[in-house]
Structures are given as C-alpha cells and as structure tokens.
Design an enzyme around this catalytic site. Structure first.
Site, PDB file in Angstrom:
ATOM      1  N   ASP A  80     -23.600  66.359  97.904  1.00 39.41           N
ATOM      2  CA  ASP A  80     -24.772  67.114  98.365  1.00 39.41           C
ATOM      3  C   ASP A  80     -25.221  68.070  97.262  1.00 39.41           C
ATOM      4  OD1 ASP A  80     -22.379  68.653  98.810  1.00 39.41           O
ATOM      5  OD2 ASP A  80     -23.507  70.015 100.092  1.00 39.41           O
ATOM      6  N   GLU A 145     -20.682  70.450 100.753  1.00 43.45           N
ATOM      7  CA  GLU A 145     -20.032  71.541 100.021  1.00 43.45           C
ATOM      8  C   GLU A 145     -20.934  72.768  99.962  1.00 43.45           C
ATOM      9  OE1 GLU A 145     -18.762  74.051  96.630  1.00 43.45           O
ATOM     10  OE2 GLU A 145     -20.664  73.043  96.855  1.00 43.45           O
TER      11      GLU A 145
HETATM   12 ZN    ZN Z   1     -20.926  72.296  93.240  1.00 45.43          ZN
END
Ligand code: ZN
Length: 435
Positions: A80, A145
């Site tokens: 992501d 994340e």
């Molecule tokens: Zn990163």
C-alpha cells in the site's frame, strides 16, 4: 548468482508494473497487486497464500522450504502507499514512467521498490534452480502499513504467528548513502521509536466576546505553550544506536547536543534526520477551541504527535513535557501509546550487510539508525522477541538527503541503478543465509 544487469532489468520491470496498481491507502485495494505478485512467485516455484482480514485487502506469503531445518529468513514489504496529488507531480503518479534513468511514481521509494527488488531477487534465484540448503525463505508482502497495520502486519503476527514466525527479517527503514565530512555511511534501521500521542488542555471561563476581559480565554493560554514547543526541545537521551551512528560520523557522542550542532553547521539535512534519534519529540499538529465566534472559549485542546525512543514510555514523555512546558497551566491526557522496540546492533545479519557494503563501496561504513516513525518491523519484534529485524534497502546513486523529501512527497522516484544494487543485496543475502 543472478547477474546485476539481469536483476536491475527484472526489478525495474516489476516496479513499473507495481506502481500502476493504485494501492493508495485508504482504501488500499491491495488485492489486484497481491494476486499479480502471487502469479509471478507461483510460476517460479514458490508456495503462496493470500491471507485477508478484510475482503479485497490480502497479505501475501510466498515460501520455499528446504528439507532440513535451518533459519527462516523473511524479506518483508508493504504494497500500500499514501495518497498523491497529481497536480503537484511532473508525471502521472501511477504511471511507473521511466525518465532520466529513474522509475517515477507513488511507491517508488516507500516501498514498492523494495517489494520489487525482493521479489525479483527471489524469482531470479528460483528460476536458476536455486533452493535453500537448510531453512526457509519467506517473502511477506503486507497490506495496510500506512494506516496502522490492523489488517496487515499486526493482524498477521497476532492471528497467524506460526506462518510468519522468523529468525531474520529485512524490512524498510534505511540504507541510503549518508554523506558527511568526506565519509560515506549506510544506515541500517535496527530500532523504531514508539508513538505516545497526547492532548494538552487549557481551561478558562466563558464570556461575551465583545467584552474581552469579562472571561478568561483558554485559547490565548495556548500561545506560550505553542511558542515553547517551537523554541525548545526535551533533553537529549543517548541510546546505543545514535551512539554508534555519531561514532561512525566521526563525532564525539559524549555531548550529543554539541555533536548535533556540529552536524547542523556542516549538513543541516543530516541534523534533521539525527535529532529525532536523540530523544522524545513533541510536534503539535491539531488545535481546537470554541464553537461560537462571539463566545470566549472556556477550553482549548492541542494534539501533540509524540515519538519516543525504543523502550521508553509515558513517564519519559511526562518528563519531556515538563522540561519544555513547565509544571503548570495545562492538563495532559494520552490518546495512544505504542512502545518502540529494537533489535541488537551486532548480529550475523549486520555482518552480512557490512560485507556487502565493503564489496560495493570500499571505504564506506555501516551504522545503526533509529527510525523516527513507525513500520511493520515493530510487529515482528513484538510477536517474536528472538527475531532480528532490520530495515535495509541499499541506495548509492541517490543519497539520503535526496531521498528523504520524496518519501510521501511529490515526484517520488528511484534510480534503476539502485534497484539493481538492492536486488543484488537480497539475492546475496538469501544465498549466504540459507545456502
Ligand atoms: Zn513504508
């Protein structure tokens, strides 16, 4: 061992395609990118599984196991990205354009480049017929994340510990060349700061705004607090990582304040990187007061993003706040608290990194750094205390000062030369660790 030119070509191709998957989080929508990676890794002989806490947002695990026991090496990455405003960019942020020997696009640094280099190294080895002599190679590409990992790394480590338990993890966090006073230093991220965000509240007394002295303005009481937060800093605390780093830069760590002033005079961009490693940081980001334009506010609230050296917690934050703001005139309440953690500095993994840097850039050194922010490394260290987790993505063509502003910024890009360098590191590490 795969050739550098082959690895550079493979990684560049992989990265350009990965950038074209829009994985801006939120909403993430990582599934198409993860399914594409799974297809490549399965074709090369990896056992793959997609594990999702939420429909459409899977994490990818790809492994090759030896018949005999040995270390489990995990190459980690997140697919992501943060958002991008195309009006601020010179190229389409989701084009993966190749220009001036760089790949451009959101994720080119943070961190589709590393995902691409790890995957390219593993696929190239597997296609040449390499298999581990002992132990296991695990590629873990996570979702989510950038907004807290509650359906990514945190979830994987909590819900599927037997699948992701490792002895060694290599993740993001450092590796760009740091130039200072004629030295070249490559950082290895061995620790991450904790996050202890809090709210400061000031109290007053409401009244009609047409009579300024009738009430007691809680908003105005924020002024000295804001000024102090801008002008002062908590006392520096030297932990083992910055002590090593200052030594590698040729500075005396006995007085971290003096060392920092010396860095500031030579290379201000480096001071920006080093100062957060030296203690608690306090950054005011959101302020609220008053609901009506004609009422003197009786309460004001200031939110402070506070990052804390690994292992330290609320007591040290309170001490830092007292040192900057004094004892009185505000109330402090914590909104969240995640303790930072660290891996040891001297390990066989550090030796492998040092040997690689010696081969690639003779005369350069390696030094541990602390990540001022937060990454998936924290979840692995927390779940598996014996596991050594480092952040390392070597970059030589583009140094740390050039790279830093591109992370989450406009015109994010990476030289293809560094893609080849990083993929070489991962392929050499895999063979060195697993045979
Ligand atoms: Zn990163």
């Amino acid at each position: 061992m795969p050739e550098r030119a082959d690895l550079e070509r493979r990684t560049t191709k992989l990265l350009r395609r990965l950038i074209r998957f829009d994985t801006v989080n939120p909403p993430g929508n990582e599934a198409p990118a993860q399914e594409w990676l799974r297809g490549l890794l399965e074709a090369a002989g990896f056992d793959c599984e997609l594990l999702a806490a939420v429909e459409g947002r899977p994490n990818l695990l790809a492994r090759i196991r030896a018949a005999s026991d040995g270390p489990r090496l995990c190459l980690l990455g997140h697919v992501d990205t943060v958002l991008a405003d195309p009006s601020e960019w010179s190229v389409d942020p989701w084009s993966g354009e190749l220009r001036d020997r760089c790949v451009w696009g959101r994720g080119a640094v943070d961190m589709k480049s590393q995902v691409a280099a790890e995957a390219a190294a593993a696929i190239a080895l597997a296609e040449e017929g390499w298999r581990p002599a002992a132990g296991e190679l695990l590629l873990t590409f996570t979702a989510d994340e950038e907004t807290g990992a509650s359906i990514g790394a945190d979830w994987l480590c909590r819900e599927h510990p037997e699948r992701v338990r490792c002895d060694l993890v290599v993740n993001e966090g450092a590796g760009e060349r740091i130039d200072y006073a004629g030295r070249r230093v490559y950082g290895v991220c061995v620790a991450e700061k904790g996050v202890f965000r809090f709210t400061l509240t000031t109290e007053g007394r409401a009244g009609h705004a047409s009579l300024p002295r009738v009430g007691d303005n809680a908003l105005a009481k924020m002024a000295p607090l804001l000024t102090a937060l801008r002008d002062r800093h908590p006392p520096y605390q030297l932990t083992p990582e910055p002590e090593h780093l200052l030594g590698a830069l040729g500075l005396d760590s006995a007085d971290p304040g003096a060392a920092l002033r010396e860095i500031e005079s030579q290379e201000p961009a480096l001071a920006t990187m080093v100062e957060p490693m030296l203690g608690v940081s306090l950054t005011p980001t959101i302020m609220r007061a008053g609901d009506k334009i004609n009422v003197i506010p009786s309460q004001a609230q200031l939110k402070v993003d506070c990052r804390v050296p690994p292992g330290l917690g609320k007591d040290e934050v309170r001490d830092a706040v007292r040192a900057v703001l004094g004892e009185d005139g505000y109330r402090l309440e914590f909104d969240e608290g995640v303790t930072g953690n660290r891996s040891p500095v001297e390990t066989p993994l550090m030796e492998s990194i040092r040997r690689f840097v010696d081969r690639e850039d003779p005369g350069a050194t390696v030094a541990p750094v602390v990540m001022p922010g937060f990454s998936d490394s924290n979840w692995w260290r927390r779940a598996f205390p014996e596991c050594v987790v480092y952040g390392f993505f070597p970059q030589r063509a583009m140094n740390a000062y050039e790279t830093m502003p591109l992370v989450h910024g406009a015109d994010e890009r990476i030289p293809v030369e560094d893609l080849g360098l990083a993929a070489s590191f991962y392929s050499e590490l895999i063979v060195e660790t697993l045979g």
